[in-house]
Design a protein around this motif. Structure first.
Motif, short mmCIF file in Angstrom:
data_model
loop_
_atom_site.label_atom_id
_atom_site.label_comp_id
_atom_site.label_asym_id
_atom_site.label_seq_id
_atom_site.Cartn_x
_atom_site.Cartn_y
_atom_site.Cartn_z
N VAL A 217 0.85 -1.20 0.00
CA VAL A 217 0.00 0.00 0.00
C VAL A 217 0.89 1.25 0.00
N HIS A 218 0.63 2.17 -0.95
CA HIS A 218 1.44 3.38 -1.00
C HIS A 218 1.24 4.19 0.28
N PRO A 219 2.32 4.54 0.99
CA PRO A 219 2.17 5.18 2.29
C PRO A 219 1.47 6.54 2.23
N ARG A 220 1.59 7.27 1.13
CA ARG A 220 0.99 8.60 1.09
C ARG A 220 -0.45 8.55 0.57
N THR A 221 -0.69 7.78 -0.50
CA THR A 221 -2.03 7.79 -1.10
C THR A 221 -2.96 6.76 -0.47
N GLY A 222 -2.38 5.74 0.18
CA GLY A 222 -3.21 4.67 0.75
C GLY A 222 -3.75 3.71 -0.30
N ARG A 223 -3.27 3.84 -1.55
CA ARG A 223 -3.76 2.93 -2.61
C ARG A 223 -2.95 1.64 -2.63
N ARG A 224 -3.64 0.54 -2.80
CA ARG A 224 -2.95 -0.74 -2.91
C ARG A 224 -2.41 -0.92 -4.33
N ALA A 225 -1.11 -1.29 -4.44
CA ALA A 225 -0.47 -1.44 -5.74
C ALA A 225 -0.30 -2.91 -6.13
N ILE A 226 -0.33 -3.81 -5.14
CA ILE A 226 -0.12 -5.24 -5.38
C ILE A 226 -0.82 -5.99 -4.26
N ARG A 227 -1.35 -7.18 -4.58
CA ARG A 227 -2.01 -7.96 -3.52
C ARG A 227 -1.00 -8.31 -2.44
N ARG A 228 -1.45 -8.24 -1.19
CA ARG A 228 -0.54 -8.45 -0.05
C ARG A 228 0.22 -9.77 -0.16
N GLU A 229 -0.48 -10.84 -0.58
CA GLU A 229 0.17 -12.16 -0.57
C GLU A 229 1.30 -12.27 -1.60
N HIS A 230 1.35 -11.31 -2.54
CA HIS A 230 2.42 -11.39 -3.54
C HIS A 230 3.63 -10.53 -3.20
N VAL A 231 3.51 -9.72 -2.16
CA VAL A 231 4.65 -8.86 -1.79
C VAL A 231 5.85 -9.71 -1.41
N ARG A 232 5.60 -10.82 -0.69
CA ARG A 232 6.73 -11.65 -0.27
C ARG A 232 7.42 -12.31 -1.47
N ASP A 233 6.66 -12.64 -2.51
CA ASP A 233 7.28 -13.22 -3.70
C ASP A 233 8.25 -12.21 -4.33
N VAL A 234 7.75 -10.97 -4.46
CA VAL A 234 8.56 -9.93 -5.10
C VAL A 234 9.81 -9.65 -4.27
N LEU A 235 9.63 -9.50 -2.96
CA LEU A 235 10.79 -9.18 -2.11
C LEU A 235 11.79 -10.34 -2.07
N THR A 236 11.29 -11.55 -2.08
CA THR A 236 12.21 -12.70 -2.06
C THR A 236 13.09 -12.71 -3.31
#
Ligand code: GLU
Length: 330
Positions: A217-236
């Protein structure tokens, strides 16, 4: 660094600019059409926190082409629009010791090693384009807009290199040969080339990293850019593969998920806390900003940011020769 005696972030970033401004190693390389006269000297640093604060120093308002920094974000889009299973039937998750634009590993293994290198990103672009040739570009621009916190735009000097990016076309043809992608090579290449020339300034780049640090979630706009469950895939995959064939050295010395681009940007994610970004276009032989590497290494050590802690100790070991180019050349 003891937080009680640490300088405020603005002052620290200014200090880093002063420390590394004399570092003029490296060359401008890669696609130069989006680099303007004098751009080699540019140097900006930014940090964006998950609670919406942004700090910066140096050339912090200059927009540049994000180039390969687009790759983790496109990967996230493919996970959201398709599925993990569908994406990873065609693209593996292994780090590589080959350069980012290598054809060798494809020849040997017939599948791109990971989505952070050109072959993987071209395969991901083909998948998205194939899923909906009319809509895919809009999905991509909307997704970048969500991470940037404003509508995405392409570099004004970028030209359509769909037909002329011959090395990347060679990769695309090999992917076609091995049935990783379908027949629409121009469609895949157009999508790949457009993602590379999306622009950001260094503050926005830090905001993109902070969005991943903040669970998508973008910290300033509060808009979600990617589903939460996929953030770990991207970061990994940013952690294991984001710095190409120096990802191991980077993980050891800096200890953060990161991605670099030949436009001179590098972003790094401190999960749950903040995004860091550096912009300085002189590159080393692996395609990473020389000042970007130096800044992020010191920053991670001095603030102890590495995800496993103890970054200061890794800094000492780096000093005796485990560094990227040295390690490869020895
Ligand atoms: N547009 C560049 C290419 O495809 C991106 C590479 C990079 O930024 O590392 O070669």
């Amino acid at each position: 660094m003891d937080p009680r005696t640490a300088p405020p972030p603005d002052a620290y970033l200014g200090e880093l600019i002063e420390r590394f401004l004399p570092l003029r190693d490296g060359e401008i390389s890669g696609p130069t059409e989006t680099l303007e006269d004098g751009e080699a000297e540019r140097f900006g640093i930014a940090m964006a926190t998950v609670d919406g604060q942004v700090f910066s120093a140096g050339d912090d308002a200059k927009e540049f082409a994000i180039q390969s920094i687009s790759k983790p974000f496109l990967y996230g889009l493919a996970l959201d629009r398709l599925s993990r299973q569908e994406v990873h039937r065609k693209v593996s998750v292994e780090p590589t010791t080959e350069a980012f634009n290598s054809l060798t590993e494809l020849e040997e293994d017939h599948l791109p090693y990971n989505p952070m290198i050109n072959s993987g990103a071209i395969a991901i672009s083909a998948m998205l384009h194939h899923a909906d040739p009319q809509q895919a570009d809009g999905w991509m621009m909307d997704m970048f807009g969500d991470y940037l916190g404003r509508p995405a735009r392409l570099h004004p000097r970028a030209t359509d290199s769909t037909a002329t990016a011959h090395r990347n076309r060679a990769i695309a043809h090999l992917l076609r040969h091995f049935d990783v992608i379908g027949d629409d090579i121009d469609g895949a290449m157009r999508m790949y080339n457009r993602q590379c020339v999306v622009t950001a300034d260094v503050r926005e780049l830090a905001g993109m990293a902070a969005t991943l640090a903040n669970g998508g979630v973008h910290p300033r706009t509060g808009r979600r850019a990617i589903r939460r469950e996929h953030v770990r895939d991207v970061l990994t995959l940013m952690f294991t593969c984001g710095m190409y064939d120096t990802s191991g050295n980077w993980a050891y010395t800096v200890g953060l998920p990161a991605k670099s681009g030949v436009g001179g940007g590098i972003l790094a994610v401190v999960p749950g806390r903040m995004g860091l970004a550096v912009y300085s276009p002189r590159l080393d032989s692996h395609g990473h900003s020389v000042r970007g590497l130096a800044v992020l290494k010191d920053w991670s050590c001095e603030w102890d940011l590495g995800i496993f802690g103890g970054s200061g100790a890794a800094g000492e070991i780096t000093a005796v020769g485990l560094d990227g180019d040295d390690a490869k050349d020895s």
